[in-house]
Every structure is written in C-alpha cells, then in structure tokens.
Design a protein around this motif. Structure first.
Motif, short mmCIF file in Angstrom:
data_model
loop_
_atom_site.label_atom_id
_atom_site.label_comp_id
_atom_site.label_asym_id
_atom_site.label_seq_id
_atom_site.Cartn_x
_atom_site.Cartn_y
_atom_site.Cartn_z
N GLY A 13 28.93 52.56 35.27
CA GLY A 13 27.92 51.53 35.46
C GLY A 13 27.95 50.43 34.43
N SER A 14 28.97 50.41 33.58
CA SER A 14 29.05 49.37 32.54
C SER A 14 29.56 48.05 33.08
CB SER A 14 29.91 49.84 31.37
OG SER A 14 31.25 50.05 31.78
N GLY A 15 30.17 48.06 34.26
CA GLY A 15 30.69 46.83 34.85
C GLY A 15 32.20 46.72 34.83
N LYS A 16 32.88 47.83 34.62
CA LYS A 16 34.35 47.82 34.53
C LYS A 16 34.99 47.27 35.81
CE LYS A 16 34.62 52.19 33.84
NZ LYS A 16 33.19 52.50 33.93
N SER A 17 34.61 47.81 36.95
CA SER A 17 35.21 47.39 38.21
C SER A 17 34.90 45.93 38.50
CB SER A 17 34.70 48.26 39.37
OG SER A 17 35.08 49.59 39.17
N TYR A 18 33.68 45.53 38.22
CA TYR A 18 33.26 44.14 38.46
C TYR A 18 34.09 43.17 37.63
CZ TYR A 18 30.39 39.94 38.40
OH TYR A 18 29.97 38.64 38.47
N ILE A 19 34.17 43.44 36.32
CA ILE A 19 34.89 42.50 35.45
C ILE A 19 36.39 42.56 35.69
CG2 ILE A 19 35.22 43.90 33.36
CD1 ILE A 19 33.94 40.26 33.46
N ALA A 20 36.91 43.74 36.07
CA ALA A 20 38.34 43.84 36.39
C ALA A 20 38.68 42.99 37.61
CB ALA A 20 38.73 45.30 36.63
N ALA A 21 37.84 43.04 38.64
CA ALA A 21 38.07 42.23 39.83
C ALA A 21 37.95 40.74 39.51
CB ALA A 21 37.10 42.63 40.93
N LEU A 22 36.97 40.39 38.70
CA LEU A 22 36.77 39.00 38.32
C LEU A 22 37.98 38.47 37.54
CD1 LEU A 22 34.39 37.01 38.69
CD2 LEU A 22 33.63 37.66 36.40
N LEU A 23 38.42 39.22 36.54
CA LEU A 23 39.59 38.82 35.75
C LEU A 23 40.85 38.79 36.60
CD1 LEU A 23 39.06 40.70 32.37
CD2 LEU A 23 38.97 38.22 32.75
N SER A 24 40.98 39.76 37.49
CA SER A 24 42.15 39.81 38.36
C SER A 24 42.27 38.53 39.18
CB SER A 24 42.05 41.03 39.28
OG SER A 24 43.11 41.06 40.20
N GLY A 25 41.14 38.09 39.74
CA GLY A 25 41.14 36.85 40.51
C GLY A 25 41.41 35.64 39.64
N LYS A 26 40.79 35.60 38.47
CA LYS A 26 40.94 34.46 37.56
C LYS A 26 42.37 34.34 37.03
CE LYS A 26 39.14 32.53 33.28
NZ LYS A 26 38.34 32.72 32.10
N LEU A 27 42.97 35.48 36.69
CA LEU A 27 44.30 35.47 36.08
C LEU A 27 45.42 35.65 37.10
CD1 LEU A 27 43.49 37.72 32.98
CD2 LEU A 27 43.61 35.20 33.06
N GLY A 28 45.09 36.04 38.31
CA GLY A 28 46.10 36.22 39.35
C GLY A 28 47.00 37.43 39.10
N ILE A 29 46.43 38.49 38.54
CA ILE A 29 47.20 39.71 38.31
C ILE A 29 46.47 40.90 38.93
CG2 ILE A 29 48.33 38.84 36.23
CD1 ILE A 29 46.37 40.41 34.53
N PRO A 30 47.20 41.94 39.29
CA PRO A 30 46.55 43.08 39.96
C PRO A 30 45.71 43.92 39.01
CG PRO A 30 48.87 43.57 39.59
CD PRO A 30 48.65 42.13 39.17
N HIS A 31 44.69 44.56 39.59
CA HIS A 31 43.91 45.51 38.79
C HIS A 31 43.90 46.86 39.49
CE1 HIS A 31 40.49 44.62 41.50
NE2 HIS A 31 39.97 45.75 41.06
N TYR A 32 43.76 47.90 38.67
CA TYR A 32 43.83 49.27 39.15
C TYR A 32 42.64 50.05 38.60
CZ TYR A 32 48.57 47.71 39.92
OH TYR A 32 49.67 46.98 40.33
N ASP A 33 41.99 50.79 39.48
CA ASP A 33 40.86 51.64 39.11
C ASP A 33 41.41 53.03 38.81
OD1 ASP A 33 38.64 53.34 39.08
OD2 ASP A 33 37.65 52.33 40.75
#
Length: 168
Positions: A13-33
């Motif tokens: 609940g700290s926001g890991k998935s949210y910020i990972a998706a946001l950064l992934s879109g901003k930087l154009g790189i994949p993210h993995y849960d």
C-alpha cells in the motif's frame, strides 16, 4: 535511448505499483511487479509461493535487460536486482496511508470493481496488515540502517515526490 535500472521497495500500500507504472510511462521502459514472480498466481489457493528456482530464473531474465523498473516488498531473494539497479527507491509512505490503501484495494477486489488475480480473504488482509506494520516499523528501517546500497538509495515519503528527482 538511455538505460536505467530502478528497483522500488516499500510496504504494502505504499504506492510501489502506482509509481512504477507512472515512471514506466514517463521513461518509456518496462516495469515488473515482483508479486507476479514470487506468488504462484495460477494456484487455486491464495498465498501459494512459486518455486524458488522459477522465481530466481525469472528475476535473472528481467535484470539482464538494459532498462527496467522492478517493484516489490521483498528483500532477501532480490539481492541480484539491488546489485544491478542504478537507483533503489524506498517508499516510506506513512503507515496509516498504507493501511487505508490496503483496505480500499481489498474492497475493490472482492466487489469486482477492480479485476484481480489475487483471491484475498478477510483473514489474509488482517495478516497482511500485521505483517506490513512490522515491515514498516522494524524490517525496512533495519535493512536501510545496514544496507550496502545507500549510495543508490532515494528515500521518499510521498511517492509523487519521486517525480522531482533526477533519475537519469
């Protein structure tokens, strides 16, 4: 194209998935849960772990890529990711905020507002809340205090503050 490897840790609940998706879109790189690697999501029961061999093999594949964002609460088995990361983001979101998000996510999943592969139970959520409290108050501070990766670490109390950091 630039390359960057980012590992995000923090309590449930700290926001890991949210910020990972946001950064992934901003930087154009994949993210993995990392939950998708750690848990056996095809199991008929909630909370069944994947085999260590399968989990470690999948993590190894991910960290061999030039750029990535991985996120998860895990510590011990993700050491190769910490070592390979350029930046390690530690989300220290206030515990009451995390607990509110955990309850909200649970309610959304059991009412099918948000589709989920996870089959959570009320007892499981109560166990998660207790585990998360210990993680945030004891385990994560202990990890940070004796960590070899302090030079890579970005400590964030509000996950949106991360957008102000120069990651690249």
């Amino acid at each position: 194209m630039f390359t960057i490897r980012i590992h995000i840790i923090g309590g449930s609940g700290s926001g890991k998935s949210y910020i990972a998706a946001l950064l992934s879109g901003k930087l154009g790189i994949p993210h993995y849960d990392l939950d998708d690697i750690f848990w056996h999501n095809q199991s008929n029961e909630y909370g069944v772990k994947a085999s260590e061999e399968a989990r470690d093999r999948q993590l190894k594949k991910i960290i061999e890529f030039d750029s990535w964002i991985v996120e998860g609460v895990f510590r011990a088995w993700v050491e190769p990711s910490f070592a390979a990361a350029d930046k390690i983001v530690v989300l220290m979101t206030p515990l009451p905020v995390q607990e509110e998000r955990i309850w909200k996510r649970y309610e959304e999943r059991i009412t099918d507002i948000v589709p989920s592969k996870k089959r959570e139970t009320l007892e499981g959520i109560q166990n998660l809340l207790a585990w998360n409290k210990e993680y945030n108050l004891v385990k994560l501070p202990d990890l940070i205090s004796r960590w070899d990766y302090k030079d890579k670490m970005i400590l964030v109390r509000d996950n949106l503050d991360l957008l102000e950091f120069q990651l690249i």
